[in-house]
Design a protein around this motif. Sequence first.
Motif, PDB file in Angstrom:
ATOM      1  N   GLU A 170       2.863  -0.778  -2.596  1.00 43.31           N
ATOM      2  CA  GLU A 170       2.323   0.443  -3.278  1.00 43.31           C
ATOM      3  C   GLU A 170       3.595   1.525  -3.503  1.00 43.31           C
ATOM      4  O   GLU A 170       3.497   2.151  -4.478  1.00 43.31           O
ATOM      5  N   LEU A 171       4.289   1.649  -2.683  1.00 36.39           N
ATOM      6  CA  LEU A 171       5.297   2.593  -2.835  1.00 36.39           C
ATOM      7  C   LEU A 171       6.254   2.156  -3.986  1.00 36.39           C
ATOM      8  O   LEU A 171       6.667   3.063  -4.794  1.00 36.39           O
ATOM      9  N   GLY A 172       6.594   1.010  -4.007  1.00 42.54           N
ATOM     10  CA  GLY A 172       7.406   0.461  -5.004  1.00 42.54           C
ATOM     11  C   GLY A 172       6.858   0.311  -6.418  1.00 42.54           C
ATOM     12  O   GLY A 172       7.306   0.850  -7.351  1.00 42.54           O
ATOM     13  N   SER A 173       5.378   0.193  -6.395  1.00 41.85           N
ATOM     14  CA  SER A 173       4.821   0.432  -7.879  1.00 41.85           C
ATOM     15  C   SER A 173       4.677   1.861  -8.092  1.00 41.85           C
ATOM     16  O   SER A 173       5.020   2.075  -9.224  1.00 41.85           O
ATOM     17  N   ALA A 174       4.572   2.810  -7.213  1.00 46.48           N
ATOM     18  CA  ALA A 174       4.613   4.152  -7.389  1.00 46.48           C
ATOM     19  C   ALA A 174       5.800   4.539  -7.990  1.00 46.48           C
ATOM     20  O   ALA A 174       6.121   5.448  -8.713  1.00 46.48           O
ATOM     21  N   ILE A 175       6.810   4.123  -7.318  1.00 44.47           N
ATOM     22  CA  ILE A 175       8.227   4.597  -7.711  1.00 44.47           C
ATOM     23  C   ILE A 175       8.489   4.026  -9.037  1.00 44.47           C
ATOM     24  O   ILE A 175       9.072   4.694 -10.046  1.00 44.47           O
ATOM     25  N   GLU A 176       8.166   2.735  -9.463  1.00 43.77           N
ATOM     26  CA  GLU A 176       8.420   2.034 -10.457  1.00 43.77           C
ATOM     27  C   GLU A 176       7.684   3.002 -11.871  1.00 43.77           C
ATOM     28  O   GLU A 176       7.994   3.313 -12.894  1.00 43.77           O
ATOM     29  N   MET A 177       6.297   3.371 -11.376  1.00 46.02           N
ATOM     30  CA  MET A 177       5.434   3.971 -12.404  1.00 46.02           C
ATOM     31  C   MET A 177       5.859   5.401 -12.487  1.00 46.02           C
ATOM     32  O   MET A 177       5.974   6.028 -13.809  1.00 46.02           O
ATOM     33  N   SER A 178       6.460   6.226 -11.573  1.00 50.57           N
ATOM     34  CA  SER A 178       7.283   7.408 -11.416  1.00 50.57           C
ATOM     35  C   SER A 178       8.427   7.339 -12.549  1.00 50.57           C
ATOM     36  O   SER A 178       8.589   8.239 -13.398  1.00 50.57           O
TER      37      SER A 178
END
Length: 229
Positions: A170-178
């Motif tokens: 989830e953190l990786g996805s959030a970072i990518e989305m950010s």
Amino acid sequence: MKGKLDELQSLKAKKEELLNELNQMREALKVDDKAKTEGVSNLAAIQRRIRELEWQVQTNSLDIEEEKRLVKRIEELRKKENELKKYAKLKEKYKEGRAQLLAKKVELSTVRSKMTEIVGELKIQRELLEKKKAERDAIVNQIIELKKRIEELSAMIDKLGNDVSEKQKELGSAIEMSRRGSQTWSRQEEQRIMEKKKEEVKEKMKKTNRLSFHEFRILYDGAQGSDGE
């Protein structure tokens, strides 16, 4: 405990053997006791009487009938003497039997004392064994509880590991989305600034002011300089 139990069994067998021997000796002594009481004390008197009669036959002049009577009496007394000698032997045998009986009783008493001692030792050993069994059972229960707790903790660790993996995803996805959002915002901001500069250049053109090369590029190419203007 096994050694003590084996010794106890051996002593029980010895006790039974001694009891049987004692019973047999008691029965034998009953017979001997009855025999020894039958006139043993008269042996000396009978022997004295035999000597008197023999002396009388040998030293006195007797008629045939008197001599026959005395000889017959001597024979009767001889038979009685032999019987009393047998009774005297029985008396000695009885004394020996009583001594042997006493020795067997002492031996039996020793065996019984030893058995009592071993029973006491076995009682202590059994109490110690029960105590050790209770301690063992308590330790086994503790081990079972600890094993159960370890299994619970292992399950919790596995769950936490899975949760961490999910959170990392989830953190990786959030970072990518950010990152993507930041890039989109930068492009949009850049486009807004460019549009604003174009409007400024257009206004300048309406006033017929001269345009610089850089302003031409902004107006027609949408380019910007190295300083970001």
